[in-house]
Motif scaffolding. Structure first.
Motif, mmCIF file in Angstrom:
data_model
loop_
_atom_site.group_PDB
_atom_site.id
_atom_site.type_symbol
_atom_site.label_atom_id
_atom_site.label_comp_id
_atom_site.label_asym_id
_atom_site.label_seq_id
_atom_site.Cartn_x
_atom_site.Cartn_y
_atom_site.Cartn_z
ATOM 1 N N PRO A 55 -14.556 -34.284 16.126
ATOM 2 C CA PRO A 55 -14.274 -32.900 15.618
ATOM 3 C C PRO A 55 -15.071 -32.722 14.082
ATOM 4 C CG PRO A 55 -12.666 -33.556 16.118
ATOM 5 C CD PRO A 55 -13.150 -34.599 16.844
ATOM 6 N N ARG A 56 -14.688 -33.772 13.477
ATOM 7 C CA ARG A 56 -15.127 -33.972 12.015
ATOM 8 C C ARG A 56 -16.652 -33.803 11.861
ATOM 9 N NH1 ARG A 56 -10.788 -38.236 9.193
ATOM 10 N NH2 ARG A 56 -8.982 -37.030 9.453
ATOM 11 N N THR A 57 -17.283 -33.977 12.849
ATOM 12 C CA THR A 57 -18.784 -34.039 13.027
ATOM 13 C C THR A 57 -19.304 -32.518 13.143
ATOM 14 O OG1 THR A 57 -19.273 -34.607 15.106
ATOM 15 C CG2 THR A 57 -18.984 -36.364 13.635
ATOM 16 N N LEU A 58 -18.457 -31.716 13.777
ATOM 17 C CA LEU A 58 -18.966 -30.440 13.928
ATOM 18 C C LEU A 58 -19.442 -29.484 13.055
ATOM 19 C CD1 LEU A 58 -16.367 -29.672 16.993
ATOM 20 C CD2 LEU A 58 -18.537 -30.835 17.087
ATOM 21 N N PRO A 59 -19.059 -29.693 11.796
ATOM 22 C CA PRO A 59 -19.704 -28.928 11.023
ATOM 23 C C PRO A 59 -21.489 -28.976 10.815
ATOM 24 C CG PRO A 59 -17.591 -29.684 9.782
ATOM 25 C CD PRO A 59 -18.006 -30.143 11.184
ATOM 26 N N ALA A 60 -21.859 -30.188 11.332
ATOM 27 C CA ALA A 60 -23.250 -30.530 11.263
ATOM 28 C C ALA A 60 -23.969 -29.735 12.279
ATOM 29 C CB ALA A 60 -23.461 -32.095 11.656
ATOM 30 N N ALA A 61 -23.264 -28.980 13.103
ATOM 31 C CA ALA A 61 -23.681 -28.199 14.203
ATOM 32 C C ALA A 61 -23.542 -26.754 13.996
ATOM 33 C CB ALA A 61 -23.224 -28.582 15.546
ATOM 34 N N ILE A 62 -22.500 -26.719 13.139
ATOM 35 C CA ILE A 62 -22.036 -25.114 12.831
ATOM 36 C C ILE A 62 -22.954 -24.775 11.732
ATOM 37 C CG2 ILE A 62 -20.426 -23.506 11.955
ATOM 38 C CD1 ILE A 62 -18.181 -25.360 13.498
ATOM 39 N N ALA A 63 -23.061 -25.494 10.616
ATOM 40 C CA ALA A 63 -23.841 -25.179 9.358
ATOM 41 C C ALA A 63 -25.312 -24.663 9.605
ATOM 42 C CB ALA A 63 -23.825 -26.390 8.353
ATOM 43 N N PRO A 64 -26.112 -25.449 10.443
ATOM 44 C CA PRO A 64 -27.504 -25.062 10.513
ATOM 45 C C PRO A 64 -27.618 -23.492 11.433
ATOM 46 C CG PRO A 64 -27.046 -26.762 11.872
ATOM 47 C CD PRO A 64 -25.836 -26.801 11.021
ATOM 48 N N VAL A 65 -26.709 -23.481 12.274
ATOM 49 C CA VAL A 65 -26.678 -22.004 12.745
ATOM 50 C C VAL A 65 -26.425 -20.948 11.886
ATOM 51 C CG1 VAL A 65 -25.706 -20.809 14.618
ATOM 52 C CG2 VAL A 65 -26.373 -22.962 15.004
ATOM 53 N N LEU A 66 -25.380 -21.315 11.002
ATOM 54 C CA LEU A 66 -25.026 -20.214 9.954
ATOM 55 C C LEU A 66 -26.095 -19.980 9.193
ATOM 56 C CD1 LEU A 66 -21.417 -21.460 8.777
ATOM 57 C CD2 LEU A 66 -21.984 -19.297 10.267
ATOM 58 N N VAL A 67 -26.750 -20.832 8.604
ATOM 59 C CA VAL A 67 -28.005 -20.612 7.384
ATOM 60 C C VAL A 67 -29.052 -20.084 8.186
ATOM 61 C CG1 VAL A 67 -29.669 -22.003 6.170
ATOM 62 C CG2 VAL A 67 -27.303 -22.644 6.133
ATOM 63 N N GLY A 68 -29.347 -20.533 9.495
ATOM 64 C CA GLY A 68 -30.392 -20.043 10.197
ATOM 65 C C GLY A 68 -30.391 -18.351 10.383
ATOM 66 N N THR A 69 -29.109 -18.128 10.690
ATOM 67 C CA THR A 69 -28.562 -16.726 11.258
ATOM 68 C C THR A 69 -28.906 -15.769 9.627
ATOM 69 O OG1 THR A 69 -27.255 -17.331 12.758
ATOM 70 C CG2 THR A 69 -26.773 -15.101 11.819
ATOM 71 N N GLY A 70 -28.273 -16.598 8.663
ATOM 72 C CA GLY A 70 -28.311 -15.741 7.304
ATOM 73 C C GLY A 70 -30.056 -15.747 6.934
ATOM 74 N N ALA A 71 -30.726 -16.487 7.274
ATOM 75 C CA ALA A 71 -32.246 -16.292 7.172
ATOM 76 C C ALA A 71 -32.953 -15.105 7.865
ATOM 77 C CB ALA A 71 -32.876 -17.588 7.279
ATOM 78 N N ALA A 72 -32.243 -15.012 9.061
ATOM 79 C CA ALA A 72 -32.766 -13.835 9.961
ATOM 80 C C ALA A 72 -32.205 -12.727 9.433
ATOM 81 C CB ALA A 72 -32.089 -14.084 11.353
ATOM 82 N N ALA A 73 -30.918 -12.649 8.976
ATOM 83 C CA ALA A 73 -30.437 -11.418 8.180
ATOM 84 C C ALA A 73 -31.206 -11.112 7.158
ATOM 85 C CB ALA A 73 -28.706 -11.680 7.952
ATOM 86 N N TYR A 74 -31.543 -11.986 6.333
ATOM 87 C CA TYR A 74 -32.295 -11.630 5.176
ATOM 88 C C TYR A 74 -33.812 -11.189 5.488
ATOM 89 C CZ TYR A 74 -34.998 -12.288 0.971
ATOM 90 O OH TYR A 74 -35.911 -12.015 -0.358
ATOM 91 N N LEU A 75 -34.151 -11.135 6.717
ATOM 92 C CA LEU A 75 -35.264 -10.896 7.058
ATOM 93 C C LEU A 75 -34.942 -9.426 8.067
ATOM 94 C CD1 LEU A 75 -37.400 -13.692 8.450
ATOM 95 C CD2 LEU A 75 -37.850 -12.422 6.557
ATOM 96 N N ASP A 76 -33.781 -8.861 7.995
ATOM 97 C CA ASP A 76 -33.272 -7.782 8.599
ATOM 98 C C ASP A 76 -33.305 -7.854 10.043
ATOM 99 O OD1 ASP A 76 -31.860 -5.116 8.578
ATOM 100 O OD2 ASP A 76 -33.725 -4.147 8.723
ATOM 101 N N ALA A 77 -33.094 -9.067 10.651
ATOM 102 C CA ALA A 77 -33.226 -9.452 12.036
ATOM 103 C C ALA A 77 -32.114 -10.034 12.625
ATOM 104 C CB ALA A 77 -34.460 -10.083 12.201
ATOM 105 N N PHE A 78 -30.965 -9.747 12.224
ATOM 106 C CA PHE A 78 -29.800 -10.432 12.843
ATOM 107 C C PHE A 78 -29.417 -10.027 14.170
ATOM 108 C CE2 PHE A 78 -24.853 -10.028 12.944
ATOM 109 C CZ PHE A 78 -24.563 -11.400 13.460
ATOM 110 N N VAL A 79 -29.354 -10.886 15.095
ATOM 111 C CA VAL A 79 -28.982 -10.362 16.468
ATOM 112 C C VAL A 79 -27.581 -11.303 17.002
ATOM 113 C CG1 VAL A 79 -29.527 -10.540 18.858
ATOM 114 C CG2 VAL A 79 -31.444 -10.135 17.061
ATOM 115 N N TRP A 80 -26.519 -10.740 16.773
ATOM 116 C CA TRP A 80 -25.290 -11.561 16.926
ATOM 117 C C TRP A 80 -25.094 -12.422 18.341
ATOM 118 C CZ3 TRP A 80 -21.967 -10.903 21.190
ATOM 119 C CH2 TRP A 80 -22.016 -9.850 21.839
#
Length: 290
Positions: free
Chosen positions: A13-38
């Motif tokens: 489980p200590r490795t799971l941030p490696a899976a969560i982090a890129p999805v967070l950042v990718g979602t943030g980039a989508a939100a920056y483009l006003d295209a967040f889809v939850w």
């Protein structure tokens, strides 16, 4: 028969941030483009988590049957510790890959079919990291794979399924997250140099040696924070990623202090936490910069 607690530990489980982090950042980039889809963000998170857990079990299986985990310093390995059979661990690994593939198929159907290509490549990359007759993780290519799949593919893929386009902030975030994920693997392999050298596991750390691996770790961490500063050109809110700097500095100090063996185990947790906090800060910054 492994206990539920041992199966959970085997999932690392200590490795799971490696899976969560890129999805967070990718979602943030989508939100920056006003295209967040939850709901697409949640599906992408499910894919990433299933692939991360799947690759952890796959590595457990492949390293276990090769005997490279018999004198392991780090967390429990189910096959190496003989608390689960190789077939049981392999079955769980492929079950995780199957769930991840199903979630990815939904994303492809609702976005574009060509996403099946990087999705399939991610699963194959996860298995052949230590699986098959010629695992590339034994040929000093692990860091490249992590950067590609847990950096570029995961971040940019998450952005694309929501926005159906990309922006340079997504690329900067992908490189940054990929760099921290690589640093996590460098620290892991740095700890395992003595045992990997004996068992013939030729990781990048084995090839570079301890001193150069320590420098590489520090450089990768530094690159991530430099990119957060560069992203401030788009919005100064990306500087929120710097909240992770104290965590990163503490981990880097340990690595650069010539710590070995068990003394490097806290670095893995610290680097994983650095990646997660960095991703949260950057994601919030991109949302606010919309």
């Amino acid at each position: 028969m492994a206990t539920p607690a041992q199966w959970i530990e085997g999932a690392r489980p200590r490795t799971l941030p490696a899976a969560i982090a890129p999805v967070l950042v990718g979602t943030g980039a989508a939100a920056y483009l006003d295209a967040f889809v939850w709901w697409k963000a949640l599906l992408a998170l499910g894919v990433a988590l299933m692939l991360q857990i799947g690759v952890n079990y796959a590595n457990d299986y492949s390293d276990g049957i090769r005997g490279t985990d018999e004198n392991r310093v780090g967390p429990l390995r189910l096959v190496g510790a003989k608390v689960a059979t190789p077939q049981q661990v392999k079955t769980v690994a492929f079950t995780c890959f199957g769930i991840g593939a199903a979630l990815g198929l939904v994303l492809a159907i609702t976005t574009t079919w060509w996403l099946l290509v990087p999705g399939a490549a991610s699963i194959l990359g996860a298995w052949f990291y230590t699986g098959g007759k010629k695992p590339y993780g034994y040929r000093a290519l692990g860091e490249i794979s992590v950067f590609l799949f847990f950096g570029l593919v995961a971040v940019l893929g998450t952005t694309y399924v929501q926005a159906e386009k990309l922006h340079w902030t997504a690329v900067a975030g992908a490189v940054a997250i990929g760099s921290i994920a690589c640093a996590l693997l460098v620290a892991n392999n740095l700890r395992d140099i003595p045992t990997d050298s004996v068992t013939g596991k030729r990781t990048l750390a084995v090839v570079l040696g301890a001193a150069n691996s320590r420098r590489l770790y520090a450089a990768l961490i530094a690159l991530a924070f430099i990119l957060a500063a560069v992203s401030a050109v788009a919005t100064p809110w990306t500087l929120l990623a710097l909240v992770a700097l104290p965590l990163a500095a503490k981990a880097a100090k340990t690595v650069l202090s010539d710590a070995v063996g068990p003394a490097l185990i806290p670095v893995l947790q610290g680097t994983g936490l650095t990646e997660l906090v960095y991703a949260i800060g950057l994601t919030v910054g991109l949302f606010l910069g919309n």
